[in-house]
Design an enzyme around this catalytic site. Structure first.
Site, short mmCIF file in Angstrom:
data_model
loop_
_atom_site.label_atom_id
_atom_site.label_comp_id
_atom_site.label_asym_id
_atom_site.label_seq_id
_atom_site.Cartn_x
_atom_site.Cartn_y
_atom_site.Cartn_z
N ARG A 35 73.55 106.23 85.44
CA ARG A 35 72.96 105.66 86.79
C ARG A 35 73.74 105.79 87.80
O ARG A 35 73.12 105.99 88.92
CB ARG A 35 72.78 104.07 86.32
CG ARG A 35 71.58 103.88 85.45
CD ARG A 35 71.48 102.44 85.07
NE ARG A 35 70.00 102.57 84.39
CZ ARG A 35 69.59 101.20 83.64
NH1 ARG A 35 70.58 100.16 83.79
NH2 ARG A 35 68.66 100.98 83.36
N LYS A 197 54.77 99.04 68.73
CA LYS A 197 53.49 97.87 68.99
C LYS A 197 52.45 98.18 69.87
O LYS A 197 52.55 98.62 70.83
CB LYS A 197 54.04 96.38 69.38
CG LYS A 197 54.86 95.99 68.30
CD LYS A 197 55.14 94.55 68.68
CE LYS A 197 55.91 93.69 67.44
NZ LYS A 197 56.19 92.35 67.99
N GLY A 353 62.54 103.38 77.66
CA GLY A 353 63.68 103.36 76.75
C GLY A 353 63.91 104.06 75.71
O GLY A 353 64.46 105.11 75.59
N GLY A 376 61.45 99.56 82.40
CA GLY A 376 60.22 98.78 82.81
C GLY A 376 59.66 99.07 83.97
O GLY A 376 58.37 99.01 84.19
P1 AMP Z 1 58.65 100.62 71.60
O1 AMP Z 1 60.08 99.97 71.93
O2 AMP Z 1 57.59 99.87 71.55
O3 AMP Z 1 58.64 102.11 72.13
O4 AMP Z 1 59.17 101.14 69.95
C1 AMP Z 1 60.09 101.87 69.67
C2 AMP Z 1 60.47 101.60 68.26
O5 AMP Z 1 59.52 101.92 67.37
C3 AMP Z 1 61.79 102.69 67.52
O6 AMP Z 1 62.80 101.59 67.63
C4 AMP Z 1 61.03 103.06 66.34
O7 AMP Z 1 61.90 102.77 65.35
C5 AMP Z 1 59.90 102.37 66.25
N1 AMP Z 1 59.09 103.05 65.22
C6 AMP Z 1 58.32 104.01 65.45
N2 AMP Z 1 57.57 104.31 64.62
C7 AMP Z 1 57.38 103.40 63.65
C8 AMP Z 1 57.01 103.13 62.18
N3 AMP Z 1 56.14 104.15 61.81
N4 AMP Z 1 57.19 102.00 61.54
C9 AMP Z 1 57.97 100.97 62.29
N5 AMP Z 1 58.45 101.19 63.48
C10 AMP Z 1 58.50 102.34 64.11
#
Ligand code: AMP
Length: 395
Positions: A35, A197, A353, A376
């Site tokens: 940064r 999610k 992230g 964000g």
């Molecule tokens: P996000 O912060 O929503 O972008 O989610 C990232 C996270 O999703 C990472 O820590 C990954 O380990 C998790 N992730 C990716 N694929 C899967 C999966 N098939 N099952 C569970 N977690 C997952």
């Protein structure tokens, strides 16, 4: 869009909002200077013009001026990165600060203490912003990481510089590159949305449906789409309450002629660990008790074909649990496909992230067109929101 290149800073004091919210280790040493490096170009531009810089930032989330959140811990790193001695003042407003600014000569750098030692910063307090505004002739916002916050130093302050306000080079390039994806992008445009999610990505997906030709959905969130369509997903991650929404997205995508690509197969595991027993399974028929933790080989082929046929790519979110090496292959495969497409002339932007972490981990940062620095802030831009830090400069 006014940037620092539209000003001459000779004998001027530039008040620059930077994002120096850097990670520190237990001994309070900076562990990642990205940064600070990102703000260097703006600082150098001011100094080379013959001006001086007053740098203001937050660090962490202090409650009561805890010592560990003092910006004095990053002085040496700034000096190493910028190559100029850093003067420091132990507050960001008040008489001592005003005096320090008053005594600042051309070519000099002054770092103010953590803005968030004052609750007024996050509250967007007008009086506090007014006091900050006395610390420079020209206000520069170069803090993309906080551009989505309507804080005193990121947005409220701009009203005191009706003519003398502009974007720093980092923020300007973030806006320019995100706009390459969001407006006037070269077709076909592909967005790859992964991660855990659906619920946290839903607004982004809804907003980009109007802008993309292909939508690749991977990671944990894919299973909600599969289950909603009647698939057996075993113990894979699912958000039961988002299934309706998932179907609505698929319907909307069809109406807008967006091709949605979901995984075909997965690396299914008996438990959530690097040493777990694994097998390749069809994503619609995952065995009872097993969970999909990465995309499988057929999916890798499908996703890379879409990627290699694209002219603009946005990547947000890993397609598997890339933190565990057993389940990182899909994300690596995808990253390499994006790198190859980029080599062939495609514009690729990675942001948010975890995908940034993945790109760094697998050494792909230099092989994509642009890696966004703002988590964000970048997500909110993708959601179609107007960021207060950007609006304050442009209006
Ligand atoms: P996000 O912060 O929503 O972008 O989610 C990232 C996270 O999703 C990472 O820590 C990954 O380990 C998790 N992730 C990716 N694929 C899967 C999966 N098939 N099952 C569970 N977690 C997952």
């Amino acid at each position: 869009m006014k940037t620092v290149n539209d000003f001459n800073f000779k004998n001027k004091k530039a008040l620059i909002r930077v994002d120096f919210n850097v990670p520190l280790d237990d001994t309070l040493k900076v562990t990642d200077n990205t940064r600070i490096l990102a703000a260097k170009a703006t600082i150098i531009k001011v100094l080379e013009d013959g001006g001086s810089c007053v740098l203001m930032s937050h660090l962490g989330r202090p409650k009561n001026r805890e010592e560990q959140f003092s910006l004095k811990h990053i002085i040496t790193t700034i000096e190493q990165v910028v190559g100029v001695e850093v003067k420091f003042v132990s507050d960001c407003i008040g008489e001592e600060t005003l005096n320090a600014v008053e005594n600042l000569n051309s070519g000099e750098l002054l770092l103010l203490e953590n803005l968030r030692y004052h609750n007024e910063e996050k509250a967007g307090d007008v009086e506090f912003a007014k006091q900050l505004s006395k610390l420079g002739d020209i206000y520069i916002n170069d803090a993309f990481g906080t551009a989505h916050r309507a804080h005193a130093s990121t947005s409220v302050i701009a009203q005191y510089f009706p003519k003398n306000k502009c974007f720093g080079l980092l923020l300007a390039s973030e806006i320019k590159n995100l706009n390459k994806v969001l407006t006037n992008s070269e077709k076909p445009v592909t967005a790859i949305i992964g991660g855990a999610k659906v619920s946290s990505k839903i607004t982004i997906i809804e907003n980009i449906l109007d802008k993309v030709d292909h939508l690749i959905i991977g990671g944990g969130m894919a299973f909600t789409f599969i289950k909603a369509q009647g698939g057996n997903i075993g113990n894979s991650l699912v958000e039961e309450d988002q299934q309706e929404l998932a179907l609505t997205i698929l319907k909307k995508a069809k109406e807008k002629n967006v091709e949605v690509h979901l995984p075909l197969d997965v690396i299914a595991a008996a438990d959530f660990s690097n040493e777990a027993e694994t097998k390749i399974e069809d994503i619609f028929h995952i065995s009872e008790g097993w969970m999909g933790l990465d995309v499988g080989p057929q999916t890798n082929v499908l996703f890379s074909k879409v990627i290699l046929d694209s002219k603009t790519i946005l990547w947000n979110g890993p397609v598997g649990v890339f933190e565990l090496s057993t389940f990182a292959k899909g994300t690596i495969y995808l990253g390499n496909a994006i790198a190859e497409a980029t080599k062939n002339g495609t514009f690729s932007l990675v942001g948010g992230g975890d995908s940034v972490a993945a790109v760094k981990k697998f050494e792909l940062s230099k092989k994509v067109s642009y890696v966004s620095t703002g988590g964000g802030a970048m997500l909110e831009m993708l959601e179609g929101k107007v960021l207060p830090g950007i609006e304050a400069i442009t209006k």
